[in-house]
Design a protein around this motif. Structure first.
Motif, PDB file in Angstrom:
ATOM      1  N   ALA A 217      50.430 160.783  49.405  1.00  8.51           N
ATOM      2  CA  ALA A 217      51.790 161.331  49.458  1.00  8.51           C
ATOM      3  C   ALA A 217      52.628 160.575  50.486  1.00  8.51           C
ATOM      4  CB  ALA A 217      51.742 162.817  49.786  1.00  8.51           C
ATOM      5  N   TYR A 218      52.023 160.269  51.642  1.00  8.71           N
ATOM      6  CA  TYR A 218      52.735 159.473  52.653  1.00  8.71           C
ATOM      7  C   TYR A 218      53.077 158.086  52.096  1.00  8.71           C
ATOM      8  CZ  TYR A 218      52.095 162.608  56.681  1.00  8.71           C
ATOM      9  OH  TYR A 218      52.177 163.657  57.566  1.00  8.71           O
ATOM     10  N   GLY A 219      52.126 157.490  51.387  1.00  9.25           N
ATOM     11  CA  GLY A 219      52.367 156.161  50.833  1.00  9.25           C
ATOM     12  C   GLY A 219      53.523 156.153  49.853  1.00  9.25           C
ATOM     13  N   MET A 220      53.604 157.173  48.991  1.00  5.30           N
ATOM     14  CA  MET A 220      54.713 157.263  48.050  1.00  5.30           C
ATOM     15  C   MET A 220      56.036 157.460  48.786  1.00  5.30           C
ATOM     16  SD  MET A 220      53.077 159.451  44.875  1.00  5.30           S
ATOM     17  CE  MET A 220      54.638 159.464  43.960  1.00  5.30           C
ATOM     18  N   LYS A 221      55.990 158.262  49.845  1.00  7.30           N
ATOM     19  CA  LYS A 221      57.204 158.454  50.649  1.00  7.30           C
ATOM     20  C   LYS A 221      57.691 157.134  51.235  1.00  7.30           C
ATOM     21  CE  LYS A 221      58.220 161.573  53.628  1.00  7.30           C
ATOM     22  NZ  LYS A 221      58.224 162.544  54.742  1.00  7.30           N
ATOM     23  N   ALA A 222      56.751 156.376  51.779  1.00  2.00           N
ATOM     24  CA  ALA A 222      57.121 155.093  52.387  1.00  2.00           C
ATOM     25  C   ALA A 222      57.749 154.162  51.356  1.00  2.00           C
ATOM     26  CB  ALA A 222      55.884 154.446  53.011  1.00  2.00           C
ATOM     27  N   GLU A 223      57.195 154.129  50.156  1.00  2.00           N
ATOM     28  CA  GLU A 223      57.752 153.270  49.104  1.00  2.00           C
ATOM     29  C   GLU A 223      59.158 153.697  48.721  1.00  2.00           C
ATOM     30  OE1 GLU A 223      54.981 153.405  45.903  1.00  2.00           O
ATOM     31  OE2 GLU A 223      53.418 152.295  46.986  1.00  2.00           O
ATOM     32  N   ILE A 224      59.377 155.005  48.689  1.00  2.00           N
ATOM     33  CA  ILE A 224      60.725 155.503  48.367  1.00  2.00           C
ATOM     34  C   ILE A 224      61.707 155.112  49.468  1.00  2.00           C
ATOM     35  CG2 ILE A 224      62.130 157.565  48.004  1.00  2.00           C
ATOM     36  CD1 ILE A 224      59.623 158.884  46.789  1.00  2.00           C
ATOM     37  N   TYR A 225      61.269 155.261  50.730  1.00  2.00           N
ATOM     38  CA  TYR A 225      62.154 154.868  51.835  1.00  2.00           C
ATOM     39  C   TYR A 225      62.506 153.383  51.747  1.00  2.00           C
ATOM     40  CZ  TYR A 225      61.629 159.296  54.394  1.00  2.00           C
ATOM     41  OH  TYR A 225      61.671 160.612  54.794  1.00  2.00           O
ATOM     42  N   GLN A 226      61.516 152.562  51.396  1.00  2.00           N
ATOM     43  CA  GLN A 226      61.790 151.134  51.231  1.00  2.00           C
ATOM     44  C   GLN A 226      62.826 150.892  50.135  1.00  2.00           C
ATOM     45  OE1 GLN A 226      57.423 149.527  51.400  1.00  2.00           O
ATOM     46  NE2 GLN A 226      58.789 147.809  51.729  1.00  2.00           N
ATOM     47  N   ALA A 227      62.662 151.579  49.017  1.00  2.00           N
ATOM     48  CA  ALA A 227      63.594 151.421  47.907  1.00  2.00           C
ATOM     49  C   ALA A 227      65.001 151.861  48.296  1.00  2.00           C
ATOM     50  CB  ALA A 227      63.117 152.218  46.706  1.00  2.00           C
ATOM     51  N   MET A 228      65.073 152.818  49.223  1.00  5.33           N
ATOM     52  CA  MET A 228      66.376 153.316  49.682  1.00  5.33           C
ATOM     53  C   MET A 228      66.964 152.434  50.782  1.00  5.33           C
ATOM     54  SD  MET A 228      65.386 157.380  49.848  1.00  5.33           S
ATOM     55  CE  MET A 228      66.999 157.957  50.429  1.00  5.33           C
ATOM     56  N   GLY A 229      66.182 151.443  51.238  1.00  2.54           N
ATOM     57  CA  GLY A 229      66.651 150.575  52.314  1.00  2.54           C
ATOM     58  C   GLY A 229      66.468 151.174  53.690  1.00  2.54           C
ATOM     59  N   LYS A 230      65.699 152.266  53.780  1.00  2.00           N
ATOM     60  CA  LYS A 230      65.468 152.925  55.062  1.00  2.00           C
ATOM     61  C   LYS A 230      64.155 152.390  55.651  1.00  2.00           C
ATOM     62  CE  LYS A 230      68.030 157.114  53.858  1.00  2.00           C
ATOM     63  NZ  LYS A 230      68.022 158.596  53.784  1.00  2.00           N
ATOM     64  N   LYS A 231      64.226 151.171  56.183  1.00  2.00           N
ATOM     65  CA  LYS A 231      63.026 150.469  56.624  1.00  2.00           C
ATOM     66  C   LYS A 231      62.358 151.137  57.820  1.00  2.00           C
ATOM     67  CE  LYS A 231      64.567 145.993  54.861  1.00  2.00           C
ATOM     68  NZ  LYS A 231      64.866 144.573  55.176  1.00  2.00           N
ATOM     69  N   ASP A 232      63.150 151.672  58.726  1.00  2.00           N
ATOM     70  CA  ASP A 232      62.566 152.316  59.903  1.00  2.00           C
ATOM     71  C   ASP A 232      61.729 153.535  59.498  1.00  2.00           C
ATOM     72  OD1 ASP A 232      63.728 150.456  61.519  1.00  2.00           O
ATOM     73  OD2 ASP A 232      65.419 151.716  62.121  1.00  2.00           O
ATOM     74  N   LEU A 233      62.263 154.322  58.558  1.00  2.00           N
ATOM     75  CA  LEU A 233      61.526 155.494  58.096  1.00  2.00           C
ATOM     76  C   LEU A 233      60.284 155.081  57.314  1.00  2.00           C
ATOM     77  CD1 LEU A 233      64.427 157.873  56.962  1.00  2.00           C
ATOM     78  CD2 LEU A 233      62.910 158.155  58.929  1.00  2.00           C
ATOM     79  N   ALA A 234      60.401 153.994  56.566  1.00  2.00           N
ATOM     80  CA  ALA A 234      59.247 153.491  55.819  1.00  2.00           C
ATOM     81  C   ALA A 234      58.142 153.074  56.782  1.00  2.00           C
ATOM     82  CB  ALA A 234      59.658 152.322  54.937  1.00  2.00           C
ATOM     83  N   LEU A 235      58.495 152.305  57.816  1.00  2.00           N
ATOM     84  CA  LEU A 235      57.503 151.845  58.780  1.00  2.00           C
ATOM     85  C   LEU A 235      56.880 153.021  59.521  1.00  2.00           C
ATOM     86  CD1 LEU A 235      56.080 149.520  60.163  1.00  2.00           C
ATOM     87  CD2 LEU A 235      58.013 149.350  61.763  1.00  2.00           C
ATOM     88  N   ASP A 236      57.691 153.984  59.886  1.00  2.00           N
ATOM     89  CA  ASP A 236      57.184 155.163  60.575  1.00  2.00           C
ATOM     90  C   ASP A 236      56.179 155.911  59.694  1.00  2.00           C
ATOM     91  OD1 ASP A 236      57.320 157.206  62.766  1.00  2.00           O
ATOM     92  OD2 ASP A 236      58.076 158.433  61.114  1.00  2.00           O
ATOM     93  N   THR A 237      56.472 155.962  58.398  1.00  2.00           N
ATOM     94  CA  THR A 237      55.574 156.657  57.464  1.00  2.00           C
ATOM     95  C   THR A 237      54.264 155.893  57.307  1.00  2.00           C
ATOM     96  OG1 THR A 237      57.518 157.495  56.284  1.00  2.00           O
ATOM     97  CG2 THR A 237      55.389 157.678  55.166  1.00  2.00           C
ATOM     98  N   TYR A 238      54.342 154.565  57.220  1.00  2.00           N
ATOM     99  CA  TYR A 238      53.115 153.763  57.143  1.00  2.00           C
ATOM    100  C   TYR A 238      52.257 153.963  58.396  1.00  2.00           C
ATOM    101  CZ  TYR A 238      54.632 151.177  52.997  1.00  2.00           C
ATOM    102  OH  TYR A 238      55.009 150.814  51.723  1.00  2.00           O
ATOM    103  N   ASN A 239      52.899 154.045  59.538  1.00  2.00           N
ATOM    104  CA  ASN A 239      52.160 154.257  60.784  1.00  2.00           C
ATOM    105  C   ASN A 239      51.473 155.624  60.800  1.00  2.00           C
ATOM    106  OD1 ASN A 239      52.633 151.749  61.985  1.00  2.00           O
ATOM    107  ND2 ASN A 239      54.621 152.409  62.783  1.00  2.00           N
ATOM    108  N   LYS A 240      52.094 156.597  60.154  1.00  2.00           N
ATOM    109  CA  LYS A 240      51.461 157.916  60.060  1.00  2.00           C
ATOM    110  C   LYS A 240      50.178 157.826  59.228  1.00  2.00           C
ATOM    111  CE  LYS A 240      55.612 160.751  60.666  1.00  2.00           C
ATOM    112  NZ  LYS A 240      56.587 161.674  60.024  1.00  2.00           N
ATOM    113  N   ILE A 241      50.218 157.015  58.195  1.00  2.00           N
ATOM    114  CA  ILE A 241      49.015 156.831  57.386  1.00  2.00           C
ATOM    115  C   ILE A 241      47.913 156.193  58.230  1.00  2.00           C
ATOM    116  CG2 ILE A 241      48.021 155.758  55.331  1.00  2.00           C
ATOM    117  CD1 ILE A 241      50.814 155.696  54.117  1.00  2.00           C
ATOM    118  N   LEU A 242      48.275 155.174  59.020  1.00  2.00           N
ATOM    119  CA  LEU A 242      47.289 154.513  59.876  1.00  2.00           C
ATOM    120  C   LEU A 242      46.687 155.483  60.885  1.00  2.00           C
ATOM    121  CD1 LEU A 242      49.024 151.081  60.598  1.00  2.00           C
ATOM    122  CD2 LEU A 242      46.997 151.490  59.187  1.00  2.00           C
TER     123      LEU A 242
END
Length: 276
Positions: A217-242
């Motif tokens: 679910a986090y991974g899908m969120k990060a991909e959506i943020y990337q598609a929206m151009g919200k790179k900071d939120l995408a990176l933050d979400t990827y870090n949550k997965i890590l």
């Protein structure tokens, strides 16, 4: 053993138990008034139905089709035989004949789940999505506790290019069974297809609330943020997965793509090294 074979075996001893009819042999038409079959006629129908199923199980579909046709000639309103013929013709890619007999079985018994699902599945194979959706809507109204009807109804609506209506069907299903991973993921994907990314994220957040360690679910969120151009939120979400799953190879692959797309080649290479 597939569901069609299970059904066949369950009805084989019942095929001749219904009263015979002096009706038209066209299953799509309204049947004529019924007349009782004699014991001998019932026995003939049961015997033919049994032999038809035996031939089908042995893979002799032409013989089986002939015997099921014989059952219908002797008992024109035998829904079970029509259902079996529909399955045989479907397997043989004779979809016009399959729909004809599936419709006949359905019209004789509109409460039978096997008949409903087979008929609507065949309609969808022939791109009659709206017609299938209408039948499945009625099925849900008649049997609101059967999830299969909801899934097929939503699927038909999606193929009919009615994603908003499909969402409503999934909402109805959730009201019956609660939040489930399968439905919530599908709703998120539909919202993405509709370019409603915020709604898609809301659906994923439901899953994360149920399971804070849901890395998918986090991974899908990060991909959506990337598609929206919200790179900071995408990176933050990827870090949550890590943080919750540091050995997840997919997050390192996703991060490699993330950094490469952002022009940070060294970081991308580092993530690929971690991946391997």
């Amino acid at each position: 053993m597939n569901r069609f074979l299970i059904f066949s075996l369950s009805v084989v001893l019942l095929a001749g138990c219904k009263g015979g009819q002096t009706a038209t042999t066209t299953p799509a038409k309204t049947s004529q008034p019924k007349t009782e079959m004699s014991d001998a006629q019932r026995a003939e129908v049961t015997y033919a139905f049994f032999n038809a199923n035996k031939e089908k199980i042995l893979g002799n579909l032409e013989n089986a089709a002939g015997l099921f046709s014989e059952v219908i000639r002797k008992d024109p309103n035998n829904a079970a035989a029509m259902y079996e013929l529909a399955n045989i013709y479907s397997e043989q890619k004779k979809f016009a004949d399959a729909i004809y007999f599936a419709k006949g079985a359905y019209q004789l018994d509109k409460t039978n789940s096997w008949y409903i699902l087979t008929y609507t599945e065949l309609l969808q194979k022939n791109k009659k999505f709206t017609e299938a959706a209408t039948i499945l809507e009625k099925a849900v109204a008649d049997a609101p506790t059967k999830p299969d009807f909801y899934y097929e109804w939503a699927s038909a609506l999606l193929y009919a290019e009615k994603p908003a209506d499909a969402i409503k069907v999934y909402d109805k299903l959730e009201s019956q069974v609660g939040i489930t991973r399968e439905v919530t993921m599908q709703k998120s994907r539909i919202y993405q297809r509709m370019n409603k990314n915020e709604k898609a994220i809301e659906e994923l957040d439901k899953l994360i609330a149920l399971d804070p360690k849901d890395s998918q679910a986090y991974g899908m969120k990060a991909e959506i943020y990337q598609a929206m151009g919200k790179k900071d939120l995408a990176l933050d979400t990827y870090n949550k997965i890590l943080a919750i799953d540091p050995d997840n190879p997919y997050v390192h692959l996703s991060l490699a793509d993330f950094y490469r797309n952002g022009g940070e080649k060294e970081k991308s290479v580092e993530e690929l090294k971690k991946l391997f």
